[in-house]
Design an enzyme around this catalytic site. Structure first.
Site, short mmCIF file in Angstrom:
data_model
loop_
_atom_site.label_atom_id
_atom_site.label_comp_id
_atom_site.label_asym_id
_atom_site.label_seq_id
_atom_site.Cartn_x
_atom_site.Cartn_y
_atom_site.Cartn_z
N ASP A 46 34.46 46.67 41.61
CA ASP A 46 33.42 47.20 42.50
C ASP A 46 32.94 46.09 43.45
O ASP A 46 32.10 46.33 44.33
CB ASP A 46 32.27 47.86 41.73
CG ASP A 46 31.53 46.90 40.81
OD1 ASP A 46 31.94 45.73 40.70
OD2 ASP A 46 30.54 47.33 40.19
N SER A 47 33.53 44.89 43.31
CA SER A 47 33.34 43.85 44.33
C SER A 47 33.92 44.32 45.66
O SER A 47 33.72 43.66 46.69
CB SER A 47 34.00 42.53 43.90
OG SER A 47 35.33 42.76 43.47
N ASP A 85 37.18 49.99 38.17
CA ASP A 85 35.84 49.52 37.78
C ASP A 85 34.85 50.67 37.95
O ASP A 85 34.67 51.16 39.08
CB ASP A 85 35.48 48.36 38.73
CG ASP A 85 34.49 47.40 38.12
OD1 ASP A 85 34.04 47.64 36.99
OD2 ASP A 85 34.19 46.38 38.79
N LYS A 115 36.93 49.81 33.58
CA LYS A 115 36.04 48.74 33.11
C LYS A 115 34.60 49.26 33.14
O LYS A 115 34.21 49.92 34.10
CB LYS A 115 36.17 47.49 33.99
CG LYS A 115 35.20 46.37 33.58
CD LYS A 115 35.54 45.04 34.21
CE LYS A 115 35.08 44.87 35.63
NZ LYS A 115 33.61 45.04 35.83
N GLU A 117 30.54 47.92 32.35
CA GLU A 117 29.65 46.80 32.05
C GLU A 117 28.72 47.15 30.89
O GLU A 117 28.26 48.30 30.80
CB GLU A 117 28.79 46.46 33.29
CG GLU A 117 29.61 45.94 34.46
CD GLU A 117 28.75 45.52 35.65
OE1 GLU A 117 27.50 45.57 35.55
OE2 GLU A 117 29.34 45.14 36.68
N GLU A 184 31.84 37.04 32.15
CA GLU A 184 31.53 36.51 33.49
C GLU A 184 30.37 35.52 33.43
O GLU A 184 29.29 35.84 32.88
CB GLU A 184 31.19 37.67 34.45
CG GLU A 184 30.89 37.18 35.86
CD GLU A 184 30.96 38.27 36.93
OE1 GLU A 184 31.32 39.42 36.62
OE2 GLU A 184 30.64 37.93 38.08
O1 KIV Z 1 34.29 43.72 40.62
C1 KIV Z 1 34.78 42.63 40.29
O2 KIV Z 1 35.38 41.92 41.11
C2 KIV Z 1 34.60 42.20 38.90
C3 KIV Z 1 35.02 40.83 38.45
C4 KIV Z 1 34.91 40.69 36.99
C5 KIV Z 1 36.32 40.34 38.89
O3 KIV Z 1 34.10 42.95 38.13
#
Ligand code: KIV
Length: 284
Positions: A46-47, A85, A115, A117, A184
């Site tokens: 999500d970056s 993500d 992924k 969090e 992280e």
């Molecule tokens: O969104 C992202 O780039 C991440 C990092 C852990 C690489 O979640």
């Protein structure tokens, strides 16, 4: 079909002490490049918010944004494991939302897993997604979707109590069945202990060399982000000045009439051209 990298393969890499190399990607050509070079895992992070969409943080990224880019990444991948993500508010409200949205990453996006969090506080949700048969990559330490709660991008687990909490969260995630955990911005000594306690791989970002694998943001390693390089990252190429120069030269070439030349243009048959010119003359 040749079996690509799977979650079980990544777990075997940990047992074999083979480090896992992962990067983010947001589009098809970059995904294909990483895949051709042998990357193990590609995260459609999500970056995306900052690297591609021009947002200041990850909070504004939507499911639609993520699915759109996950589809593009998946089209470029032959071998690597593709992880989508889950963006802010796609899993926080209820486990039902989480299952539905995680499913979209696989069904529409072509990803192999998602992924999520969070630690113990998120276990019910993560268990529900796993129960639906969807592989989950955990994410502990600095979790950017809780940026406002954490008060900024800061190293996490710097006191004994906080380090203990991260370890407990990691063990709870392993117990729930996640296939690996991103750590992280955790002090490297803490990441080392956690990596030693888990049987599943830890994938570090800013958490030192003792994790079982590493992940970085692809734009950072290629020098395509503005601002000074981040301490936790490494710039393997500096593409920004190269891109700046190419665009600058193109603009000047166009302005001076030096591009395109006739070598970049297409011809028409002499007879057809004559007929065309004659027809214009007749009309005028
Ligand atoms: O969104 C992202 O780039 C991440 C990092 C852990 C690489 O979640």
């Amino acid at each position: 079909m040749n079996l690509h990298v799977t979650v079980t393969k990544l777990q075997a890499y940990k047992r074999d002490k083979r480090k896992i190399a992962a990067l983010t990607a947001y589009d098809c050509p970059m995904a294909a490049l990483l895949d051709e070079q042998g990357i193990d895992m590609v995260l459609v992070g999500d970056s995306l918010a900052q690297t591609v969409l021009g947002y200041k943080d990850t909070i504004q990224v939507t499911m639609e944004d993520m699915i759109h880019h996950t589809k593009a990444v998946s089209r470029g991948i032959q071998n690597a494991l593709v992880i989508g993500d889950m963006p802010f508010m796609s899993y926080q409200a209820s486990p039902t939302d989480a299952i539905k949205n995680a499913g979209r990453f696989l069904q529409e996006g072509g990803a192999h897993g998602v992924k999520i969090e969070g630690g113990k506080d998120r276990i019910r949700t993560i268990a529900a997604v796993l129960d639906a048969g969807i592989p989950v990559l955990g994410h502990l330490g600095l979790t950017p979707q809780s940026l406002y709660q954490m008060g900024g991008y800061k190293v996490q687990g710097k006191t004994s109590d906080k380090a203990q909490k991260i370890l407990e969260d990691a063990l709870a995630l392993e117990q729930a069945g996640v296939f690996a955990v991103v750590l992280e911005l955790v002090p490297y000594a803490i990441a080392k202990v956690i990596s030693g306690q888990l049987t599943i791989p830890t994938i570090g970002i800013g958490s030192g060399p003792y994790c079982d694998g590493q992940i970085l943001v692809v734009n950072d390693i290629l020098g395509m982000t503005s601002g000074k390089p981040k301490k936790h990252s490494k710039q393997y190429a500096n593409l920004k000045p190269i891109l700046d120069k190419a665009v600058q030269e193109y603009i000047l070439d166009v302005q001076k009439g030096q591009f395109p030349s006739l070598d970049n243009a297409f011809e028409i048959d002499e007879e057809e051209l004559k007929e065309f010119i004659d027809s214009i003359k007749k009309e005028s």
